[in-house]
Design an enzyme around this catalytic site. Structure first.
Site, PDB file in Angstrom:
ATOM      1  N   ASP A   1       0.809  -1.220   0.000  1.00 61.42           N
ATOM      2  CA  ASP A   1       0.000   0.000   0.000  1.00 61.42           C
ATOM      3  C   ASP A   1       0.845   1.274   0.000  1.00 61.42           C
ATOM      4  O   ASP A   1       2.072   1.225   0.168  1.00 61.42           O
ATOM      5  CB  ASP A   1      -0.949   0.005   1.212  1.00 61.42           C
ATOM      6  CG  ASP A   1      -0.267  -0.416   2.511  1.00 61.42           C
ATOM      7  OD1 ASP A   1       0.975  -0.396   2.564  1.00 61.42           O
ATOM      8  OD2 ASP A   1      -0.979  -0.769   3.462  1.00 61.42           O
TER       9      ASP A   1
ATOM     10  N   ASN B   1      -7.496  -2.828  14.330  1.00 65.02           N
ATOM     11  CA  ASN B   1      -8.868  -3.188  13.941  1.00 65.02           C
ATOM     12  C   ASN B   1      -8.874  -4.369  12.964  1.00 65.02           C
ATOM     13  O   ASN B   1      -9.844  -4.572  12.247  1.00 65.02           O
ATOM     14  CB  ASN B   1      -9.580  -1.978  13.326  1.00 65.02           C
ATOM     15  CG  ASN B   1      -8.849  -1.445  12.099  1.00 65.02           C
ATOM     16  OD1 ASN B   1      -7.872  -2.041  11.643  1.00 65.02           O
ATOM     17  ND2 ASN B   1      -9.310  -0.326  11.562  1.00 65.02           N
TER      18      ASN B   1
ATOM     19  N   HIS C   1      -7.122  -4.732  10.281  1.00 72.63           N
ATOM     20  CA  HIS C   1      -6.920  -4.468   8.854  1.00 72.63           C
ATOM     21  C   HIS C   1      -5.636  -5.137   8.369  1.00 72.63           C
ATOM     22  O   HIS C   1      -4.694  -5.331   9.138  1.00 72.63           O
ATOM     23  CB  HIS C   1      -6.975  -2.975   8.505  1.00 72.63           C
ATOM     24  CG  HIS C   1      -5.802  -2.148   8.911  1.00 72.63           C
ATOM     25  ND1 HIS C   1      -5.913  -0.953   9.594  1.00 72.63           N
ATOM     26  CD2 HIS C   1      -4.471  -2.284   8.686  1.00 72.63           C
ATOM     27  CE1 HIS C   1      -4.728  -0.414   9.775  1.00 72.63           C
ATOM     28  NE2 HIS C   1      -3.831  -1.213   9.236  1.00 72.63           N
TER      29      HIS C   1
ATOM     30  N   GLU D   1      -9.600  -1.846   5.397  1.00 71.34           N
ATOM     31  CA  GLU D   1     -10.234  -1.514   6.672  1.00 71.34           C
ATOM     32  C   GLU D   1     -11.508  -2.348   6.860  1.00 71.34           C
ATOM     33  O   GLU D   1     -12.090  -2.828   5.879  1.00 71.34           O
ATOM     34  CB  GLU D   1     -10.608  -0.028   6.679  1.00 71.34           C
ATOM     35  CG  GLU D   1      -9.427   0.920   6.564  1.00 71.34           C
ATOM     36  CD  GLU D   1      -8.661   1.088   7.875  1.00 71.34           C
ATOM     37  OE1 GLU D   1      -8.630   0.143   8.692  1.00 71.34           O
ATOM     38  OE2 GLU D   1      -8.082   2.167   8.073  1.00 71.34           O
TER      39      GLU D   1
HETATM   40  C1  GLP Z   1      -0.498   0.312   8.581  1.00 66.77           C
HETATM   41  C2  GLP Z   1      -0.163  -0.473   7.303  1.00 66.77           C
HETATM   42  C3  GLP Z   1      -0.309  -1.949   7.501  1.00 66.77           C
HETATM   43  C4  GLP Z   1       0.340  -2.354   8.800  1.00 66.77           C
HETATM   44  C5  GLP Z   1      -0.417  -1.748   9.954  1.00 66.77           C
HETATM   45  C6  GLP Z   1       0.186  -2.048  11.306  1.00 66.77           C
HETATM   46  O1  GLP Z   1      -1.692   0.997   8.549  1.00 66.77           O
HETATM   47  N1  GLP Z   1      -0.912  -0.072   6.166  1.00 66.77           N
HETATM   48  O2  GLP Z   1       0.243  -2.634   6.395  1.00 66.77           O
HETATM   49  O3  GLP Z   1       0.337  -3.752   8.934  1.00 66.77           O
HETATM   50  O4  GLP Z   1      -0.562  -0.365   9.800  1.00 66.77           O
HETATM   51  O5  GLP Z   1       1.305  -1.233  11.542  1.00 66.77           O
HETATM   52  P1  GLP Z   1       2.330  -1.437  12.698  1.00 66.77           P
HETATM   53  O6  GLP Z   1       3.153  -2.615  12.305  1.00 66.77           O
HETATM   54  O7  GLP Z   1       3.134  -0.174  12.734  1.00 66.77           O
HETATM   55  O8  GLP Z   1       1.571  -1.674  13.941  1.00 66.77           O
END
Ligand code: GLP
Length: 247
Positions: free
Chosen positions: A67, A136, A138, A143
């Site tokens: 993404d 959440n 995702h 989402e």
């Molecule tokens: C972001 C990314 C995800 C990631 C998630 C968790 O929003 N788009 O790909 O897995 O958040 O992030 P973190 O590893 O910093 O908790």
């Protein structure tokens, strides 16, 4: 689903790095699906170390990131392009022409999504997809919703995600409201998936991914239908799984 509960973030990262390194040793021209966020950072450090110490060779590897924020140029330090370059790509021998990340600056995001999915297909599909997970549940930026979005698409970020990701920005108002993300089908088409999670604030999301009902309201739950998923967590993120297993 295989679930590995490790003792620490470091061990979680080591297990994940072993799977990625093994994938590349077995298939040097692997197509990797890569994730950003804090969770995979240590895994990237370990892969860089394996590259430096024993020459893990990324020269034939292709990568597709999950993404990118919409409206963020690749040289913006908050962009996922920048993150990948400065935390991983600059330190390994992957060829720049083999690195793919959705273009958040594209004028037509729908067309960019179609281009991205076609490119993944053209490269033979993703062999190994690395995922983090949002609080959440995702994955990528898919989402919670009333339906699963199939292909690479434009996403409006949830307030919870904006709040969680604000730690990387000066303040919450600077967090982009929109992103472009691989869709659920794109992720599910990967031959293997490894999902990583660390910390107690991911415990509920991890539980829902592994044991929850399969629903777009917890996007990671769809992974229960994938034939080759390994979930690797530290003990904090796996706390509710262990409780479930003891019941
Ligand atoms: C972001 C990314 C995800 C990631 C998630 C968790 O929003 N788009 O790909 O897995 O958040 O992030 P973190 O590893 O910093 O908790």
């Amino acid at each position: 689903m295989r679930v590995i509960v490790t003792n620490s973030y470091d061990e979680m990262s080591k297990e994940a790095a072993k799977i990625v390194a093994g994938q590349i040793y077995l298939k040097p021209d692997s197509v990797l699906g890569l994730a950003t966020g804090s969770t995979p950072l240590q895994m990237y450090k370990k892969l860089i170390a394996v590259h430096e110490m024993v020459g893990l060779d990324f020269s034939q590897v292709t990568s597709f990131n999950l993404d990118e924020y919409i409206g963020m140029s690749p040289d913006n330090p908050q962009s996922y392009h920048y993150f990948m370059k400065h935390n991983f790509f600059d330190f390994i021998n992957i060829k720049p022409e083999n690195i793919f990340i959705p273009d958040g600056m594209a004028k037509d995001i729908d067309a960019e999504g179609r281009r991205y999915d076609a490119l993944i297909e053209e490269k033979g599909g993703i062999d190994l997809q690395i995922l983090g997970i949002g609080r959440n549940a995702h994955i990528g930026f898919n989402e919670p919703d009333i339906k699963f979005e199939a292909t690479t698409h434009k996403v409006k970020l949830d307030d919870e995600t904006i709040e969680a990701n604000s730690r990387f920005f000066e303040n919450e108002s600077e967090v982009p409201r929109y992103a472009i993300s691989m869709g659920i089908k794109t992720i599910m088409l990967a031959k293997k998936v490894v999902l990583l999670a660390s910390g107690s604030n991911k415990a509920e999301a991890v539980y829902n991914a592994v044991y929850g009902s399969i629903s777009p309201s917890a996007p990671a739950s769809i992974l229960q239908l994938h034939r080759d998923v390994t979930v690797i967590v530290d003990k904090e993120a796996g706390a509710l799984l262990q409780k479930h297993a003891q019941q």
